[in-house]
Design an enzyme around this catalytic site. Structure first.
Site, PDB file in Angstrom:
ATOM      1  N   ARG A 194      31.223  37.838  57.110  1.00  0.00           N
ATOM      2  CA  ARG A 194      31.490  37.583  55.696  1.00  0.00           C
ATOM      3  C   ARG A 194      30.392  38.158  54.809  1.00  0.00           C
ATOM      4  O   ARG A 194      30.595  38.383  53.619  1.00  0.00           O
ATOM      5  CB  ARG A 194      31.624  36.076  55.454  1.00  0.00           C
ATOM      6  CG  ARG A 194      32.229  35.736  54.096  1.00  0.00           C
ATOM      7  CD  ARG A 194      32.606  34.276  53.967  1.00  0.00           C
ATOM      8  NE  ARG A 194      31.459  33.411  53.723  1.00  0.00           N
ATOM      9  CZ  ARG A 194      30.986  32.516  54.581  1.00  0.00           C
ATOM     10  NH1 ARG A 194      31.569  32.361  55.761  1.00  0.00           N
ATOM     11  NH2 ARG A 194      29.949  31.767  54.279  1.00  0.00           N
ATOM     12  N   TYR A 247      45.548  42.453  32.080  1.00  0.00           N
ATOM     13  CA  TYR A 247      46.344  42.009  33.222  1.00  0.00           C
ATOM     14  C   TYR A 247      46.608  40.512  33.073  1.00  0.00           C
ATOM     15  O   TYR A 247      45.707  39.732  32.796  1.00  0.00           O
ATOM     16  CB  TYR A 247      45.576  42.308  34.506  1.00  0.00           C
ATOM     17  CG  TYR A 247      46.269  41.875  35.774  1.00  0.00           C
ATOM     18  CD1 TYR A 247      47.595  42.221  36.030  1.00  0.00           C
ATOM     19  CD2 TYR A 247      45.589  41.142  36.731  1.00  0.00           C
ATOM     20  CE1 TYR A 247      48.225  41.835  37.200  1.00  0.00           C
ATOM     21  CE2 TYR A 247      46.204  40.753  37.908  1.00  0.00           C
ATOM     22  CZ  TYR A 247      47.523  41.107  38.143  1.00  0.00           C
ATOM     23  OH  TYR A 247      48.141  40.723  39.303  1.00  0.00           O
ATOM     24  N   ASP A 320      36.801  46.966  33.358  1.00  0.00           N
ATOM     25  CA  ASP A 320      37.734  47.200  34.451  1.00  0.00           C
ATOM     26  C   ASP A 320      38.308  48.598  34.265  1.00  0.00           C
ATOM     27  O   ASP A 320      39.086  48.850  33.347  1.00  0.00           O
ATOM     28  CB  ASP A 320      38.850  46.150  34.419  1.00  0.00           C
ATOM     29  CG  ASP A 320      39.826  46.282  35.589  1.00  0.00           C
ATOM     30  OD1 ASP A 320      39.970  47.392  36.121  1.00  0.00           O
ATOM     31  OD2 ASP A 320      40.463  45.264  35.940  1.00  0.00           O
ATOM     32  N   LYS A 345      44.703  50.190  43.954  1.00  0.00           N
ATOM     33  CA  LYS A 345      45.464  51.162  43.177  1.00  0.00           C
ATOM     34  C   LYS A 345      45.036  52.604  43.507  1.00  0.00           C
ATOM     35  O   LYS A 345      45.253  53.071  44.605  1.00  0.00           O
ATOM     36  CB  LYS A 345      45.310  50.849  41.696  1.00  0.00           C
ATOM     37  CG  LYS A 345      45.575  49.377  41.322  1.00  0.00           C
ATOM     38  CD  LYS A 345      46.930  48.869  41.765  1.00  0.00           C
ATOM     39  CE  LYS A 345      47.286  47.506  41.168  1.00  0.00           C
ATOM     40  NZ  LYS A 345      46.422  46.409  41.589  1.00  0.00           N
TER      41      LYS A 345
END
Length: 529
Positions: A194, A247, A320, A345
């Site tokens: 992790r 978004y 972003d 994306k």
């Protein structure tokens, strides 16, 4: 540095230099705001070293480990040459010398030319970052997207051209002294899956190279990156500024989750600089966070101007840049403190992986990384590999998508069955002058309103043969969606209208198909309504 008293129990235990395994690239403070309190410009991290192991060192690795690099942990591979002396290497070959080449230092007797990362200004028109540049043979973003984090040395010993996938949940230490060395930051290593992975670090360094960032953190999704960033950087009772167009899930998090911690928000139009200045003057703003271009109307903020205003008041700026990609826009070079991407994306580019990333100065990214280690959301190394592979064609894909999107936007704008087109590359776009100033390409997504109602627009979407009806964008395959149905169907028509989402709105993500095929498909679908 003081040595732990435990060290006396281990005769071979020695203090060594303090590598910081942060996964960061060499960086100078030029181009990144230094309100984080750091003025250092030295090279840190494993990425600042190019490891050269004597032939016998690699030869004497187990055959199994050499055949399957996923069995090799960096802690075990690197440890032999990390000491200031040659003790670790001599365990393999008493005649071998430590073979570590760092920035500006070449191993004695090694006559091969070494490719290094130089802290110089980058003047190439493609690589817009300030203060970070790869060796002179990588002069464009396209080359950096292919070789960044890999060609100049990576922390995995292998002859493979491609970066191996290191599938492991944890990393072992040969002896307790090695573990203490790691804990007291004298040894570069991994510990638990992790907290880091060699394959993932290669991806982080590749993105850092493209963004001109000191450090990058990769996470399980774009929303994971956004939410962890907000939780890490905005204190309880803090205040943020964001924009009307964004978004939807980001808006929901800001409106419903952050208030539970006393965090409030001012929402402004992306182009309303006056509203931003007012908010900065009236409130103690901790962070300005928005997309540029935004989703789905592709509005653009003046990143340079916004950063100047926010920094004057001590506020951080996070952009972003998912719709732009690092090839079309360098938010950090324009003054932003952090840049975020949904790597699902354009970066991944093949509609086959979920990921998110955030890049910026190590001091800020480390704060986010620490919370990320607590919350989880780690990216699987197999997913990291898919993004590494996808990024090798990033410049080719984005060039095609930029071109197709701009040409189709012009065609759509002139078509009698299209009421309005939203694309920053069109002079009719409200922020065209901003986009032209801060972007080298305008992206592969075009939004437009069909001349019709909900059902007429759905008929157009259904008549298309090439694009998939799906909620994502940025991949090789073209994708289309009707936001009123895909993203806002749970709201009434009047509530959707409050966000500007009309029933006839279409968002079209152009893939890498042949332009003439896409053009013919869109035109025949328009003729069908």
């Amino acid at each position: 540095m003081a040595v732990s008293s435990y060290a006396r129990a281990f005769p071979s235990f020695e203090c060594r230099s303090e590598p910081d395994f942060s996964g960061s690239l060499p960086h100078t403070n030029a181009g990144v705001r230094a309100n984080t309190g750091s003025s250092r410009s030295q090279v840190n991290g494993l990425s600042s070293l190019i490891f050269r192991f004597p032939p016998n060192f690699v030869r004497q690795l187990s055959i199994k480990a050499r055949r399957n690099c996923s069995n090799i942990g960096v802690a075990q591979v690197v440890a032999a040459s990390w000491s200031n002396n040659n003790h670790g290497v001599n365990e393999f070959d008493s005649s071998a010398s430590a073979a570590v080449t760092s920035i500006g230092i070449t191993t004695a007797g090694d006559e091969d030319e070494v490719a290094v990362v130089e802290n110089v200004d980058c003047n190439d028109k493609n690589v817009q970052s300030k203060g970070v540049k790869y060796a002179s043979f990588l002069n464009s973003d396209g080359s950096v997207a292919i070789h960044g984090g890999e060609r100049l040395g990576r922390g995995i010993v292998t002859d493979a051209i491609t970066t191996p996938v290191v599938n492991t949940s944890a990393y072992f230490f040969n002896k307790t002294s090695d573990l203490i060395d790691f804990k007291e930051k004298r040894r570069a290593s991994f510990e638990y899956g992790r907290y880091g992975n060699p394959t993932t670090v290669v991806l982080e360094e590749k993105i850092s190279a493209l963004e001109g960032a000191e450090s990058t953190l990769i996470m399980a999704s774009g929303m994971c990156a956004s939410t962890v960033m907000l939780l890490a950087l905005v204190p309880a009772g803090g205040h943020i500024v964001t924009t009307t167009d964004c978004y939807r899930k980001t808006r929901i998090f800001i409106e419903t989750i952050l208030p539970k911690m006393g965090i409030t928000a001012t929402v402004i139009d992306p182009a309303d600089i006056g509203a931003l200045a007012l908010a900065l003057n009236q409130k103690k703003v901790d962070l300005f966070f928005t997309e540029s271009p935004t989703n789905p109307f592709l509005r653009c903020v003046d990143i340079e101007l916004v950063s100047e205003l926010c920094h004057e008041k001590g506020a951080l700026v996070c952009i972003d840049g998912t719709f732009a990609t690092p090839l079309n826009q360098k938010a950090l070079a324009l003054g932003a403190d952090l840049v975020l991407h949904s790597a699902t994306k354009f970066l991944g580019g093949h509609n086959d992986v979920l990921a998110g990333c955030i890049s910026g100065p190590q001091e800020l990214v480390s704060v986010i990384r620490n919370l990320h280690h607590i919350l989880g959301g780690a990216l699987n190394p197999n997913a990291a590999y898919l993004i590494i592979r996808g990024m090798k064609t990033l410049h080719l894909r984005v060039q095609q998508q930029n071109s197709t999107a701009l040409r189709m936007a012009e065609i759509l704008e002139a078509h009698p069955k299209v009421k309005h087109v939203y694309y920053p590359g069109l002079p009719s776009h409200p922020e065209y002058h901003i986009a032209k100033k801060q972007m080298t390409g305008f992206g592969g997504v075009v939004s437009f309103e069909v001349d019709g109602d909900l059902l007429t627009t759905a008929k157009f979407v259904d008549a298309l043969r090439i694009p998939y009806i799906a909620p994502s964008f940025g991949g090789c395959e073209s994708i289309v969606d009707q936001p009123a149905i895909m993203s806002y169907w749970d709201l009434s028509q009047s509530d959707r209208a409050k966000y500007g989402i009309m029933d006839n709105l279409v968002r079209f993500s152009f893939g890498v198909e042949d332009f003439e095929d896409v053009k013919a498909d869109v035109l025949q679908a328009l003729e069908a309504i």
